[in-house]
Every structure is written in structure tokens, then in C-alpha cells.
Enzyme design. Structure first.
Site, PDB file in Angstrom:
ATOM      1  N   GLU A 137       3.087  -0.165  -7.186  1.00  0.00           N
ATOM      2  CA  GLU A 137       2.273   0.935  -7.709  1.00  0.00           C
ATOM      3  C   GLU A 137       3.140   2.185  -7.946  1.00  0.00           C
ATOM      4  O   GLU A 137       2.824   3.277  -7.510  1.00  0.00           O
ATOM      5  CB  GLU A 137       1.102   1.244  -6.770  1.00  0.00           C
ATOM      6  N   TYR A 189       2.746  -6.888  -7.119  1.00  0.00           N
ATOM      7  CA  TYR A 189       1.593  -6.027  -6.855  1.00  0.00           C
ATOM      8  C   TYR A 189       0.383  -6.763  -7.394  1.00  0.00           C
ATOM      9  O   TYR A 189       0.061  -6.702  -8.581  1.00  0.00           O
ATOM     10  CB  TYR A 189       1.781  -4.670  -7.536  1.00  0.00           C
ATOM     11  N   ASP A 191       2.197  -6.021  -2.160  1.00  0.00           N
ATOM     12  CA  ASP A 191       0.785  -5.763  -1.908  1.00  0.00           C
ATOM     13  C   ASP A 191      -0.011  -6.918  -2.500  1.00  0.00           C
ATOM     14  O   ASP A 191      -0.172  -7.017  -3.715  1.00  0.00           O
ATOM     15  CB  ASP A 191       0.403  -4.426  -2.545  1.00  0.00           C
ATOM     16  N   HIS A 245      -0.403   3.361   2.062  1.00  0.00           N
ATOM     17  CA  HIS A 245       0.186   2.164   2.662  1.00  0.00           C
ATOM     18  C   HIS A 245       1.403   2.575   3.491  1.00  0.00           C
ATOM     19  O   HIS A 245       1.930   3.681   3.320  1.00  0.00           O
ATOM     20  CB  HIS A 245       0.660   1.176   1.591  1.00  0.00           C
ATOM     21  N   HIS A 280     -19.372  15.491  18.336  1.00  0.00           N
ATOM     22  CA  HIS A 280     -18.231  16.118  19.006  1.00  0.00           C
ATOM     23  C   HIS A 280     -18.377  17.624  19.162  1.00  0.00           C
ATOM     24  O   HIS A 280     -17.531  18.265  19.771  1.00  0.00           O
ATOM     25  CB  HIS A 280     -16.942  15.825  18.225  1.00  0.00           C
ATOM     26  N   CYS A 334     -18.307  10.623  13.943  1.00  0.00           N
ATOM     27  CA  CYS A 334     -19.688  10.391  14.371  1.00  0.00           C
ATOM     28  C   CYS A 334     -20.595  10.306  13.146  1.00  0.00           C
ATOM     29  O   CYS A 334     -20.147  10.477  12.011  1.00  0.00           O
ATOM     30  CB  CYS A 334     -20.153  11.497  15.322  1.00  0.00           C
TER      31      CYS A 334
END
Length: 448
Positions: free
Chosen positions: A36, A141, A183, A287, A402, A439
Site C-alpha cells: 500500500e 498486497y 498483507d 499495520h 470512566h 465504555c
């Protein structure tokens, strides 16, 4: 020892030259395969791509600008004897003497082969071991089954897998070794995915069924093509070993990802595998690199650079890769003198600051010096509006899980709420039982 690495870089031009050099130094491999790159022929035709200490071999997309693309970097003292772009022979130049060849048999039509190789998804480089056997590195790829065109792109992806398998099999049948890396856009086993969901549905995925047939985790029978997953041969049971994360959801912070970047070795070559590691500390992309170390020795005879080398792509003056990178601002030693205005007429007055405006405001009626005048009551609504404006925007609400400031997002999915603002937890996406992950807090922002 031969060190080979793969990394989906997610756009080569997003790096500055110094950032890329630092990343390559961290990877520290003899052969580095990038995916990529998003560099296409309309950019490259007039410039050569060079890396300090490496020779490079590119494949560019022929269908879209700034899309796909792969590059294989080989240390300057490690020159391949052959190099080729694409998995089929449709891109092979006529009368070229340094092609890898060994294309294998496939039922795909010439038009389909051209489509599969037109997106710049494969580069092959071939070396010779000290025992005379060829070693071919296939940098790929693999396509993604885009949800917007799922059926079409899934068929494209499966045909690409089929072509990759045919080419690798032909090279092994010819008596050589093969490394397929890059990939693959499929996580093989449930252990390679942060949230595999229903296992029956997960394992029935057509991409995984192809990997089940071709990929194994240990040295296999040499009688048929079997590519060994280098990472799983060394770390068969390691969990949460991921190589790709959704950075928009900050999932890398909670390691909520997938393993879709692989180094696959032909069976005989897998016996030379010494070590492999996932280099999650190398940043700059969604990545991270994967590296393997092989105990093999390449032939030391000097060979000329293959014609695919990017040194030969230049037309006119040679330029380095720095021309492609985002420019870095250089601090100026002294400020340039301001040039006088050519005309002094009709010059707009400078904008008055808010402080100066308040200091020079007209007197309120309560401050009037005129006698026998009853002052009007202060406008409470206007005062509140001024106070709200001067105090800045309201702070974001605290998330429920949180009690931390939330983050504002925008709805991008087409529909009645498109472009509407909302608040969500600022932490990264992760497993529900991980207290450090995001959350479930959600709140619409007030409409303006």
C-alpha cells in the site's frame, strides 16, 4: 543469516524522509517488502525512487492514482538476479532477459489476468542460494472484499489467491524455494482475530478456506504446495499477536486487532527458520512490520541490477525519494523585512481586539450623566450570552464508565443522522471485559 520483513506502510508519502529512515533502521532487515505504497505511475514516470542503502523494485496501480502499490527493498549488497512485476506474465516486457518466469497453469482468462495485475499488488525478486537453488520472494498486497462492492471484490480476491497459489506452486515445482509475504487481508484462525464471533461462520469464510488448504503452521510434506506460517511455527499458541488495528477507533492502544500480515515459507525453506517477531513498536501505519530470520546463505557472485529496479525508471535528471515526502519546514535564521505598501490609500483599518472594544464601549444608560433620567433595567439574557461567549465552548460530557472527558465524533454513514455530532468514550476499542477499553457511553451533541 537472512532477515526478511513485511510492512503495510499505508501511504509512502505520509512519511517524511527522516521518519522513513528511522522506521527502516528499526526494522533492520536485508529485504523489506512494503505494501500500500500509494505511489502510481503518474508520479513516478519522471522521477526515480531511491533509498539510502537499498535498491527498490516497485509495482504501481494502473487503474487508480494513489491506490494500492507494493515495493521490495533489497540492501545494496544483496542484488537479486531477477525481478518481475505481477503474478502473471501479462506485464512482462518483451525480450526482457531477467524475468523470474515459471507462471504455472491457471484457468483464468487473459483479460482477468490483466485485471488482477493492473492494481499493482505483486513484485517478485529472485536470489540464488550458495547451493545453486533459486529463492523467490513474492511480495503481495492481497485485495480486500470491499463491503460496497462485496460480491465483485470477493471474486477478485479469490482469483488473486488462486493466481498467487499457481505461481508459487510453479516456482517450487521448478526446484526453488519460495517466500510469500505481505498483507493477505485475511486472518487465518480465530486466535488471529480479536473478535472472531461465531466460529462456524468465521471458519466458513472463503478466504480462510483457501488459507486452510495452502497454509500450515509447521514443516509439511514436500510432495504438494504447502506454505508454512513462519510466525505460528515459532509461536504456535501466542494469543493477541496482531499486526493491524483500527486506528480511527484507537484500537492499537488496547491491542484490539487482527493478524493479516504474514511471512509464508515453502516447506523445505521452513527448516531454515530461526526466529520471527511482530514489531508492534514500529509506528507510522495502521499495520506493524513482521520479520523473520532464515539461516541461509546467498551466492556472493556479483550480478547486474535487474531492469525492474527503480534506478532505471528515471527520465531526465535523477532524484531521490525525498522529492515524494511531505516537506519539512526549516526554521529561518532571521525574519524577512516587510515590504512597504505600494499605495497608502483605502487601507482597511486593523481589526480592534475584543478587549479594546469593551474598554471603549458606549456608556450604559445606568452610567448616563444626564439628570432626571431613569436607567433601563440591565438585559439579563444579553449578559448571559456575552458570558457564555467569553467563557469558551462547553466542556464535553464525562463518559459513564470512566468519568473522563468524552470525544466528539461525526456520523459519516449516509442516513437521517449524517453529519450529526455525538460524544463517545475517548478510550480505544477493546473487549467488553477489558476495563481499559472504551465504555458504552453515547450522547448526541446539542444541535446548533
Amino acid at each position: 543469516m537472512l532477515r526478511i520483513a513485511t510492512w503495510n506502510i499505508n501511504g509512502l508519502r505520509s512519511f517524511t524522509q527522516s521518519q522513513l529512515k528511522e522506521a527502516l533502521d528499526q526494522i533492520d532487515a536485508d529485504i523489506i517488502c512494503l505494501q500500500e505504497t500509494k505511489l502510481t505511475g503518474d508520479v513516478i514516470d519522471e522521477q526515480i525512487v531511491t533509498f539510502d542503502g537499498y535498491n527498490s523494485f516497485f509495482s504501481f496501480s494502473r487503474v487508480r492514482s494513489g491506490y494500492s502499490g507494493v515495493a521490495t527493498l533489497c540492501r545494496s549488497n544483496l542484488v537479486p538476479v531477477k525481478a518481475e512485476e505481477g503474478l502473471s506474465e501479462v506485464l512482462a516486457p518483451e525480450k526482457c532477459q531477467d524475468l523470474v518466469e515459471c507462471y504455472g497453469s491457471t484457468k483464468l482468462s487473459p483479460d482477468r489476468l490483466k485485471q488482477l495485475d493492473s492494481e499493482g499488488r505483486a513484485v517478485l525478486t529472485q536470489f540464488v542460494l550458495s547451493d545453486g537453488k533459486p529463492l523467490t520472494v513474492i511480495n503481495v498486497y492481497c485485495p480486500r472484499a470491499d463491503p460496497d462492492r462485496y460480491e465483485e471484490r470477493l471474486a477478485f480476491k479469490l482469483d488473486f489467491y488462486h493466481l498467487l497459489e499457481a505461481r508459487a506452486h510453479a516456482l517450487v515445482e521448478a526446484g526453488g524455494h519460495v517466500v510469500v509475504l505481505g498483507d493477505l487481508n485475511t486472518s487465518h484462525k480465530p486466535i488471529d482475530h480479536c473478535d472472531p464471533g461465531d466460529l462456524e461462520e468465521f471458519q466458513s469464510n472463503l478466504g480462510r478456506l483457501w488459507m486452510d488448504r495452502v497454509v500450515t503452521s509447521c514443516a509439511a510434506d514436500e510432495g504438494r504446495l504447502q506454505l508454512v506460517d513462519a510466525f505460528r511455527q515459532v509461536h504456535p499458541d501466542m494469543r493477541e499477536a496482531f499486526t493491524c488495528w483500527n486506528t480511527q477507533k484507537r484500537a492499537r492502544a488496547t491491542n484490539y486487532g487482527t493478524r493479516i500480515d504474514y511471512i509464508l515459507l515453502s516447506a523445505a525453506l521452513s527448516n531454515s527458520l530461526v526466529a520471527t517477531d511482530i514489531m508492534a513498536h514500529v509506528l507510522g501505519s495502521d499495520h506493524c512490520p513482521v520479520r523473520a530470520q532464515l539461516e541461509v546463505q546467498l551466492a556472493s557472485d556479483p550480478v547486474p541490477l535487474p531492469s525492474l529496479c527503480s534506478r532505471f525508471l528515471v527520465v531526465g535528471k535523477q532524484q531521490k525519494l525525498s522529492a515524494f515526502f511531505a516537506p519539512q519546514a526549516k526554521p529561518s535564521s532571521k525574519e524577512e523585512p516587510k515590504k512597504p505598501c505600494a499605495q497608502a490609500k483605502n487601507v482597511a483599518p486593523k481589526q480592534t481586539s475584543l478587549t479594546a472594544f469593551i474598554q471603549k464601549r458606549p456608556r450604559l444608560e445606568t452610567e448616563s450623566a444626564a439628570p432626571n433620567v431613569v436607567a433601563a433595567p440591565r438585559n439579563a439574557g444579553a449578559a448571559d450570552a456575552w458570558r457564555a461567549m467569553l467563557s469558551g465552548p462547553r466542556p464535553p460530557p464525562l463518559c459513564s464508565g470512566h468519568k473522563e472527558p468524552s470525544v466528539q465524533h461525526t456520523v459519516k454513514k449516509p442516513g437521517p443522522n449524517f453529519n450529526r455530532l455525538f460524544y463517545a468514550c475517548a478510550r480505544g476499542e477493546g473487549h467488553k471485559d477489558n476495563p481499559e477499553s472504551r465504555c458504552n457511553f453515547f450522547q448526541w451533541a446539542p444541535k446548533k
